[in-house]
Design an enzyme around this catalytic site. Structure first.
Site, PDB file in Angstrom:
ATOM      1  CG  PHE A  17      77.800 136.914 -12.565  1.00 46.81           C
ATOM      2  CD1 PHE A  17      77.738 135.542 -12.410  1.00 46.81           C
ATOM      3  CD2 PHE A  17      77.205 137.476 -13.684  1.00 46.81           C
ATOM      4  CE1 PHE A  17      77.102 134.738 -13.351  1.00 46.81           C
ATOM      5  CE2 PHE A  17      76.562 136.690 -14.627  1.00 46.81           C
ATOM      6  CZ  PHE A  17      76.515 135.320 -14.451  1.00 46.81           C
ATOM      7  CE1 TYR A  18      78.783 142.176 -14.402  1.00 52.57           C
ATOM      8  CE2 TYR A  18      80.318 143.946 -13.893  1.00 52.57           C
ATOM      9  CZ  TYR A  18      79.027 143.513 -14.134  1.00 52.57           C
ATOM     10  OH  TYR A  18      77.987 144.409 -14.098  1.00 52.57           O
ATOM     11  CB  THR A  19      85.358 137.538 -16.619  1.00 49.66           C
ATOM     12  OG1 THR A  19      85.856 138.513 -15.701  1.00 49.66           O
ATOM     13  CG2 THR A  19      84.947 138.223 -17.908  1.00 49.66           C
ATOM     14  CB  ALA A  20      84.319 133.054 -13.629  1.00 48.69           C
ATOM     15  N   GLY A  21      84.825 136.180 -11.684  1.00 46.60           N
ATOM     16  CA  GLY A  21      85.732 136.752 -10.701  1.00 46.60           C
ATOM     17  C   GLY A  21      87.019 137.292 -11.277  1.00 46.60           C
TER      18      GLY A  21
END
Length: 363
Positions: free
Chosen positions: A60-64
Site C-alpha cells: 500500500f505504501y506509495t501505491a507500490g
C-alpha cells in the site's frame, strides 16, 4: 557494535531499530511527504552501513512504489540475503474488485506474488497481515500463511494492527494445528500512545510475539518541532497548524512533551532520541520502526540506543504519560492484588536472575 535479537519466538535475528520505508516514493496515499528514489537511496545506504538489517514496507505504501524502489536499491547494494525484508497486505489494489483487498486467501496469494515482483525477489523474510478486515476467518489466514511458508514464498508470518484477541486466536490456531506461528505484531506505541500496554504486551509475552512498534515519536509530535499555541500547535512539520493536522492535541500530550523536553535536556539528547529509546526498552518490544527524511536523520535515530534512561527519569516520563487503567485492568496491578488477592504477602512468578538475558558478545 550492532546488536541483533530474536524476533518473537523464532530464530530470526533483527536489528532493534527497523527502517520504515513508507516515504519511499511519491505516488499514492503517502505522496505528500514521499522521497524520490534518488533521495531514498542515501537513507537506505546509511541504514545498511550502520549494520541495520530489518526493512519494513507494504504493498500500500506509495501505491507500490516503495516496494519497487526498495527492490532496485537492494539489488544495487547486493544485500538481499543479509536483509530481513518485510512487507504487508490487506489494503485494496483494485477498488472495482471485492477480492482485491482484505485478508482472504485469494487476496493474500495475489498480494504476495505482486509484492515479490515489485521487490525483485523470490521470497519475503516476514509477511504481515496489515490490518484486521473484521470478517475473514482467522483460520483461513493462518492456513494461508502456512501454505506460503511451505511454498517458499515467505519465511515467517506476523500481524499488524489487529485486536489482541485476534492475535491470540491466530497464535492458538497455529499452535493447535502445528502451523506456521506468528512471530511479530506491529502496533503504534509511544509516550503519547500507550494504549497497547494492558492487553497486547502480556499477550505478546505469553504467546511469543515480538512487538514491532511504529510511530515511536507520535507522528512527529515528540520530535521537538512543535510548540503550543492558542489554536493548537505550530511547527515546521506535518502536524503544524491548528489542531495538529487533524490530530487532537490535549493537555496530557503537552505534559508528555514538557517532561520529554526536560529529560532530553538532562541527558544531552534530542527529544526524538529519548522517545525512541523509551519505546525500544519497554517490555515485549522486539524492534522499533524508524522513518527518516535524510541520512542525517538516520544517524540521529540510530543513536537513540547509545544511552540508557536512568530510572528516575523513566519514572518522570511514566508519570507524565500515564493514563488511569480502566476496569478490569486496574484489578491486575501489583497494588490491587497485594491488597485483595494476597494481602500481606509477596508473591511472584520467578526470582530475579531466574532467566538472565543471553547476549553473545564479549564484555
Amino acid at each position: 557494535m550492532h546488536d541483533y535479537y530474536l524476533l518473537g519466538r523464532s530464530g530470526l535475528r533483527v536489528s532493534r531499530l527497523a527502517l520504515g520505508t513508507m516515504n519511499f516514493g511519491t505516488d499514492g496515499f503517502h505522496a505528500a511527504y514521499g522521497k524520490t528514489e534518488a533521495e531514498a537511496e542515501p537513507i537506505f545506504r546509511r541504514y545498511l552501513e550502520a549494520g541495520g538489517n530489518f526493512i519494513d514496507t507494504a504493498d500500500f505504501y506509495t501505491a507500490g512504489e516503495s516496494e519497487r524502489i526498495l527492490g532496485r536499491l537492494i539489488a544495487a547494494a547486493g544485500a538481499r540475503d543479509r536483509l530481513v525484508l518485510t512487507s504487508k497486505f490487506t489494503n485494496s489494489v483494485d477498488p472495482t474488485d471485492p477480492n482485491a483487498s482484505g485478508n482472504g486467501r485469494k487476496h493474500m496469494i495475489r498480494a504476495v506474488e505482486a509484492s515479490l515482483r515489485r521487490l525483485g525477489t523470490d521470497y519475503l523474510d516476514l509477511y504481515l497481515l496489515h490490518t484486521w478486515d473484521r470478517i475473514t476467518p482467522v483460520e483461513e489466514v493462518v492456513r494461508t500463511f502456512d501454505d506460503l511458508v511451505r511454498a517458499g514464498k515467505i519465511r515467517y508470518a506476523g500481524l499488524s494492527d489487529v485486536p489482541a484477541w485476534y492475535a491470540a486466536r491466530a497464535q492458538s490456531v497455529a499452535e493447535a494445528h502445528l502451523l506456521t506461528p506468528m512471530i511479530s505484531l506491529q502496533l503504534p506505541y509511544s509516550l503519547v500512545a500507550r494504549g497497547i500496554e494492558p492487553e497486547y504486551v502480556p499477550m505478546a509475552q505469553s504467546l511469543g510475539l515480538g512487538l514491532t512498534a511504529w510511530s515511536p515519536i507520535g507522528g512527529g509530535l515528540l520530535s521537538g518541532k512543535y510548540r503550543r499555541t492558542a489554536d493548537g500547535l505550530t511547527g515546521a512539520g506535518r502536524l503544524g497548524g491548528a489542531g495538529g493536522n487533524g490530530r487532537p492535541v490535549g493537555d496530557r500530550d503537552w505534559r508528555v512533551i514538557e517532561a520529554l523536553e526536560s529529560v532530553a535536556a538532562e541527558l544531552g539528547r534530542s527529544m526524538a532520541q529519548v522517545a525512541i529509546n523509551w519505546v525500544a526498552t519497554q517490555p515485549a518490544v522486539g524492534s522499533v520502526i524508524i522513518g527518516a527524511s535524510s541520512p542525517e536523520q538516520v544517524d540521529g535515530n540510530l543513536a537513540a540506543l547509545d544511552f540508557e534512561i536512568p530510572r528516575e527519569l523513566r519514572d518522570r516520563l511514566a508519570r507524565a504519560s500515564a493514563e488511569p487503567l480502566a476496569t478490569p485492568y486496574s484489578m491486575f496491578t501489583p497494588e490491587y492484588q497485594s491488597w485483595i488477592v494476597s494481602p500481606g504477602l509477596g508473591i511472584g512468578d520467578k526470582p530475579a536472575g531466574y532467566a538472565p538475558p543471553v547476549l553473545n558478545r564479549a564484555a
